[in-house]
Every structure is written in C-alpha cells, then in structure tokens.
Scaffold this active site. Structure first.
Site, PDB file in Angstrom:
ATOM      1  N   ASP A 266       0.862  -1.167   0.000  1.00 55.50           N
ATOM      2  CA  ASP A 266       0.000   0.000   0.000  1.00 55.50           C
ATOM      3  C   ASP A 266       0.909   1.230   0.000  1.00 55.50           C
ATOM      4  O   ASP A 266       2.134   1.128   0.119  1.00 55.50           O
ATOM      5  CB  ASP A 266      -0.954  -0.025   1.209  1.00 55.50           C
TER       6      ASP A 266
HETATM    7  C1  GLC Z   1      -4.348   4.296  -0.262  1.00 54.48           C
HETATM    8  C2  GLC Z   1      -5.247   3.170   0.168  1.00 54.48           C
HETATM    9  C3  GLC Z   1      -5.379   2.065  -0.843  1.00 54.48           C
HETATM   10  C4  GLC Z   1      -5.286   2.642  -2.244  1.00 54.48           C
HETATM   11  C5  GLC Z   1      -3.877   3.170  -2.420  1.00 54.48           C
HETATM   12  C6  GLC Z   1      -3.675   3.821  -3.799  1.00 54.48           C
HETATM   13  O1  GLC Z   1      -3.548   4.695   0.808  1.00 54.48           O
HETATM   14  O2  GLC Z   1      -4.954   2.561   1.418  1.00 54.48           O
HETATM   15  O3  GLC Z   1      -6.636   1.418  -0.607  1.00 54.48           O
HETATM   16  O4  GLC Z   1      -5.558   1.634  -3.209  1.00 54.48           O
HETATM   17  O5  GLC Z   1      -3.524   4.108  -1.415  1.00 54.48           O
HETATM   18  O6  GLC Z   1      -4.505   4.926  -3.927  1.00 54.48           O
END
Ligand code: GLC
Length: 721
Positions: A266
C-alpha cells in the site's frame, strides 16, 4: 513453467532496469497534473526517480485516453527494452459512471449485480487507459468508527467471499483479461478492517484462529477467483506489519492460497515499517519487504533507493529481485502490453464506453437495489405524486451523492435529490433548514417549519458529506449532527408524517432519527443515479429490497458489534432479564438498532414455518430445508431469505449464528413462494484450534428468515451423527 519471452527479456535487463520495474509512482513523475494523490509524499525521494524514470514499472492514479497514450509513447521512446508502463488506479465503485459505495452495493444481496457493476466500471476505466484496479477491498468490518467500512461489503465472511469473487470476475472477465477488462487487486491483505477502536492505521491484533475463521475467507475467495494482484495492508498482524511479514505473505498467501500473482504494497507501507519499529532505516525496510514477498513498492521509494546497495553489500540475493520482476512482466504480458502497449486505446471511442445509457441504467438499478427501507410505520411510504411534500435539509439540494473513492466521478453531473423529487411531485417545496452540517440557524429552521406546515408530508434529508467516510476519516462518535436533530425535532412538533432519507457511508447512531421519523430510507452514497433511484422508491415505482450487511448500533459504545458473535459464558438471553451477572451493559441494551440482514419491503412479506426432510445428517447425506414466503400485498417485491446455522457444541466457541446461504427472488403480489436450502457437511465445517477446517458431529440449529434477528427467524434443530 518459465515463459521464454519473459525469461529472455529478464536476462537482458540491467540491475537498474530490474529495480525500476519494482517501483510505482504517481503521474506527476511523467508530467501529469491531474493524478489522484492518496497518501503522503516525500519530496526528497524524487531525486531517486529523476535518472531512472524510464525504468519505472507502473504508475498509479492517472487516466485519460490522450494522456495515457502520450505518456506511454514518450516512455517507450526512452525505454531501452521497450517495457511498457502499467497504469493502475482505485476504481472502487465506478470510474465516471459512479455506482453506490460498496457497503451500499452489498445491501443488494445480488452478486450478479456486483459482477455487472465491476464489469461496467472496468469497461469505462479501460477505455481511458487503466489496466489494473485496486479493488475489491475485501476487508471484513465490524466497527463503524472506521471510515473505510464504506469500501467494504460488511461483517459477514460468507457474504464478503461471494462479493469478492463477483468483483474479481466482473473486473477481469472470463479466461483472459481483454482490453475491456482490468486486472483486479484484492486488498488490504490482511485484517485492516480490525483496527483497534476503529482508529485509522491503528494496531490490528487477533488470534490466527480468528483470522482464519473470519477475516481470511474473503481474500481467499478473491485469490481463488484469480485476482492478479494482492495489496498488502498498513497494519500489523500477529505482531509484524503485513508488508514485512513473511509468514502472512509467503506461508499463507503464496503457499497455502497458491497465489502466484503480483504483491503490491500500500502507499508507502514499506517506508512505514520504520515507523512501526521493525526497520531502522529504508535499507532494512526494503530488505524486509522484498524478503517477505512484496514485488511492487508503491510510493515509498525504498526499492529504487536501496536495492542496489543491498545487492552490492550482499544483504539480499538478486534472485529475489528477478522473481519479483518476472511476476510483474508476466502480469504485463497477461494484459497484452507487449503486443499492444496501449491495449486498443488508440482505436477506442471513449463515448461508446463512458456514461452510456446501459451504464447509467445499471447505476440506477444498483442504487434502487442498494437502498434500504429501515422503518415504515403505518405504511407511510410510498407517497402519491399528488401528495403535497416539504423537502427539508441541506443535503437534499447537494450533488455530493457519490461518496469517497469515486475517482473520476463528477459531482456536478449528479442530479440532486431535490431535482429528482421536483420532477415527480406536483406540490413540493424545499428548505435547506440549516446552513451547513455544523451550524444551526434558528431563522432557517423557522423558515423550514413554516413551509412544512402547509404540506402533508415532510421528507427530511440527513447524514454525512462524502469525505466523512473513506480513508483517514475515523470518528469517535457516530451520532447524527446536532443541528440536523434539532431541525428534525422542530419539524416533528408539526405532527406530520416525516420520511427521513439518510445519506451516509457508514452505520450511524439513528436512535434520534428513528424516534422522530415515521419512515426511514437508507440511501448510502447512492452514486450518479442515486437521486432518481430514491425518487422511484419514494413514489412506489420501485419496491425497496435492500438489506444491511453491517450492523447499525444503538450507540457508539456498543461497537464493535456484529451478528455472528460468540455466546459467552453468561449470555443475556432475555433482553429484559434483571439478573446482574450477565454479559450486558448498565446503560444500553445489547441488541443493535438494526441488525445484519435487516431491510423492509412495501410488500410486508410473511414467513412460514421452516421444514426439513430429515433432522439428521450423515457422511455423504444432506438435509433439504424449505420455507414459504407470502406476499400479502398488492405490490410485487423481491424477498431475500437468509439461512443461518449454529453449532451448539464444538471444539472452539462458535458464533450464535452464521450465514450459510441466501436467496433473493421476486414474490408476486398476493402469492407465495418456496425458498429452499440443501445443507451438506461443508456447511458445518469450521476452523479448529489446529487451523484445520472440518465438521464435528453434534447438534445444530438451522434458522431461516428476513434478517439475523431472532425475531425474524424460524428455527429447527438437527444433528450430525
Ligand atoms: C491508499 C489506500 C489504498 C489505495 C492506495 C492507492 O492509501 O490505502 O486502498 O488503493 O492508497 O490509492
């Protein structure tokens, strides 16, 4: 089985080119300005990209046919080995045509609808250059203080698993992922929905037994449905942050679930291993994550800044990098990027994919099936279009109906509830009633009361703004805003029927709303066509059929609260018991305001007695159960019968009931319909203390009905001999 094309390509790559494939960045590194920024950015890190920008493997958060073509063309002119960029984004509940938030979609109890929504979302997003979506979010949730419940499908492992599979199949299509589909990323692996106290990014800790029983099933279902990517979660699990947790990522995900796709972190979750306290610096964080099995570093820049040094100092083996690069190149090949880096984009007519009549019709259908009738005293609803109506509440005139994570959804293109209702009712007036969600104006309240006084019905709109749900939006309280309640109480003094429409991304404390409303419609954030869907339900053109998949508590003090809880050694079996030493509160009942699976219909369905063809199940046998549903009304309606099982005595404690099957079908006005469920031993299996899944002999209770509340269920006991 090695792929020769990829193997040969890998052999030609320099270390810089290999490491570049493992790095994902936002679009601004390629000159894009409109990209979605969904996390913190370390400006210092940009220096690592400057000299490597044409080795980068993937980009997140940008889309648009022209922009994607231009960026890809320019990139390939500079990429030595012509390895195309991969474009990823958060297509969570639509791309431009926005569908209800997932917690709303889940209330439809219609997996086919979910698959169609995912398919439509993929078609729109692929037509504007996206190849991978960071969806489905398959986190099981039980705490409405956590803002991201809006992205989930709720509190039940069985239902979440069915939905996770439906999302993946809708996004990816059948066998191969063609140019109108996307690779799916199941997230957030794993257990992110269990953050302590509902506080965002907080600690998660639970037994492995509980994780396997309740949280793992939905991720497993997505992997079994061939999701091509898994995103690691920010949180700890079993004491180690998942992004650096070899046991979770290697032993459980790679080996036990046989996942051979791409693991992506993430946003900055690799860098955050330092904040968690399991890495002293970026080098250690990069090493920990790579060894745990994370292939792509989303925005921590640890891989691009540290891996070369780690190789030179022999702290990591080049094989780890090669395996990660191999999986990424395999994904690009599966998506056809080596044949056509634009995935058909150059010849696609965007308008024949985006905002089409079919997609808008699907958005309306999805909203209609997601809306939940929570209360309808004296059959207040549906209204007649000749009735005089006062629409009151600021949200009633708001375009903010898309909810968080609605990517390219354009709020201003969204019809307001006021516009939709004005097109239905001849005698309707509107008053905002208050300035904003936080401040009250007696003058505006008096104006609202004055116009309501002259009308027969009051439609009151309450709830939240989009950004009060979603990531980084935890709440310590889930009450409706004071000014909304103050206005509702003033309106209630008029003694007229009040229908409250609730716009929200999370369960809220509706005790006050319930007290002063004759009818309540839960609209969620209903998406692009939500207002029209609401209007059709209010006027009775559509009979509501939604049922909540996450418990609505009476108060925040009850959270986390969920239907499939354990009995405890001192259960409160009788709500009115005054015995002291029971599992209960001094200041609140135990039961929720609205239980999992609850939702009313204008048809006022009646349920008959549950019958079984045998009260005994053996090896290789099954029990056929059936129940009759009557529709005594003049309105056809969709009824959803839920089937629950309770294991009365097992090796470990078992929930007081568990959803094992459900069926939603039309029951015509004035008719009856039989709902059946064939139970076999697999429905009795559970995770034992040795982590193995199998059934035990003994007594069970089968229950069938319209919600998880005992008041709505017909039960029968049976035995596995
Ligand atoms: C965010 C979220 C995740 C998302 C990623 C890209 O922090 O936790 O769910 O897909 O970043 O945007």
């Amino acid at each position: 089985m090695l792929d020769n094309f990829i193997d040969n390509l890998l052999k030609q790559m320099t270390l810089d080119e290999k490491i570049g494939q493992l790095q994902q960045v936002t679009g601004d590194f390629f000159g894009s300005s409109g990209g979605a920024i969904t996390g913190p950015i370390d400006d210092q890190a940009k220096k690592y990209i400057k000299d490597n920008v044409y080795n980068i493997g993937s980009v997140l958060g940008i889309s648009g046919k022209k922009e994607i073509i231009d960026i890809q063309k320019n990139f390939l002119q500079h990429s030595r080995l012509k390895i195309p960029l991969l474009f990823m984004a958060d297509i969570i509940h639509g791309y431009k045509t926005i569908f209800p938030i997932p917690l709303g979609l889940a209330a439809s109890w219609d997996p086919k609808l979910i698959k169609d929504v995912a398919q439509a979302s993929a078609d729109e997003a692929a037509a504007e250059g996206i190849s991978v979506t960071f969806s489905p979010m398959a986190d099981l949730v039980r705490d409405p203080r956590w803002g991201r419940v809006m992205e989930s499908t709720g509190e039940d492992p069985f239902l979440n698993s069915i939905y996770a599979k439906a999302f993946v199949e809708g996004y990816q299509g059948k066998d191969r992922i063609d140019n109108n589909h996307l690779a799916a990323t199941v997230k957030h692996f794993a257990g992110y929905g269990a953050v302590e106290a509902g506080r965002e990014y907080n600690t998660v800790d639970m037994s492995e037994w509980r994780f396997r029983s309740e949280y793992l099933p939905s991720y497993k279902a997505a992997v079994e449905a061939k999701a091509q990517l898994v995103m690691t979660s920010f949180n700890t699990l079993f004491g180690i942050p998942v992004t650096g947790n070899r046991y979770i990522l290697q032993d459980i995900l790679r080996k036990e679930l046989s996942f051979d796709g791409v693991i992506i972190s993430d946003w900055n979750s690799i860098g955050e291993l330092i904040d968690h306290g399991v890495a002293e610096n970026m080098g250690q964080a990069a090493s920990l994550a790579l060894k745990a099995g994370v292939d792509i570093d989303m925005m921590s820049f640890s891989y691009i800044s540290q891996l070369e040094n780690l190789i030179d100092s022999k702290k990591i083996n080049i094989d780890l990098i090669d395996h990660a690069v191999y999986r990424i190149l395999s994904l690009k090949k599966k998506l056809g990027l080596f044949d056509d880096p634009f995935r058909g984009l150059e010849t696609k007519k965007v308008n024949s994919h985006v905002f089409t009549d079919e997609k808008l019709a699907l958005a309306q259908k999805a909203a209609e099936e997601s809306i939940v009738l929570l209360k309808n005293d004296d059959k207040t609803l549906p209204l007649n279009i000749d009735d005089s109506v006062a629409l009151v509440g600021d949200i009633g005139d708001s375009h903010d109906l898309l909810g968080s994570w609605s990517f390219k959804g354009d709020k201003l293109s969204v019809k307001t509830i006021k516009e939709s209702l004005y097109s239905k009712f001849k005698k309707i007036v509107f008053a905002k009633g208050y300035k904003t969600a936080s401040d009250f104006s007696s003058k505006m309240a008096e104006e609202a009361v004055a116009i309501a006084k002259k009308q027969k019905y009051i439609i009151f709109v309450a709830g939240l703004e989009s950004e009060q749900s979603g990531e980084a939006s935890s709440l310590t309280d889930i009450k409706i805003a004071d000014n909304q309640i103050r206005l509702l109480k003033k309106l209630a003094e008029l003694g007229k029927p009040i229908i409250t429409l609730l716009v929200t991304g999370r369960p809220l404390d509706l005790t006050e709303i319930q007290k002063y409303s004759n009818a309540i419609l839960l609209a969620w954030f209903p998406g692009t066509k939500g207002a029209d869907a609401l209007a059709k339900i209010i006027t009775g053109e559509t009979n509501p059929s939604g049922k909540i998949t996450m418990t609505f508590p009476r108060n925040v003090g009850q959270t986390p609260i969920y239907y499939n809880h354990f009995n405890t050694g001192r259960p409160l079996l009788d709500k009115n018991a005054d015995e002291k030493y029971l599992s209960k509160y001094l200041d609140s009942p135990n039961d929720p305001l609205y239980p999992f699976g609850f939702g009313l219909s204008y048809s006022n369905f009646k349920i008959g007695q549950l019958t079984v063809d045998s009260k005994e199940i053996k090896e290789n046998s099954s029990i056929l159960a059936s129940i009759i549903v009557h529709n005594p009304s003049k309105l056809d309606g969709d009824a959803t019968v839920q089937w629950y099982i309770r294991d009365l005595s097992a090796e470990v404690v078992r929930p007081v009931k568990e959803l094992k099957f459900f069926e939603k079908k039309l029951v015509k006005a004035g008719s009856s319909s039989k709902f059946i469920f064939r139970i076999d031993l697999s429905d009795l299996s559970y995770v034992h203390s040795n982590k193995k899944m199998y059934p035990d002999k003994g007594k069970f209770i089968l229950a069938a009905g319209f919600s998880s509340s005992d008041d709505d269920l017909s039960c029968v006991e049976f035995i596995y001999k």
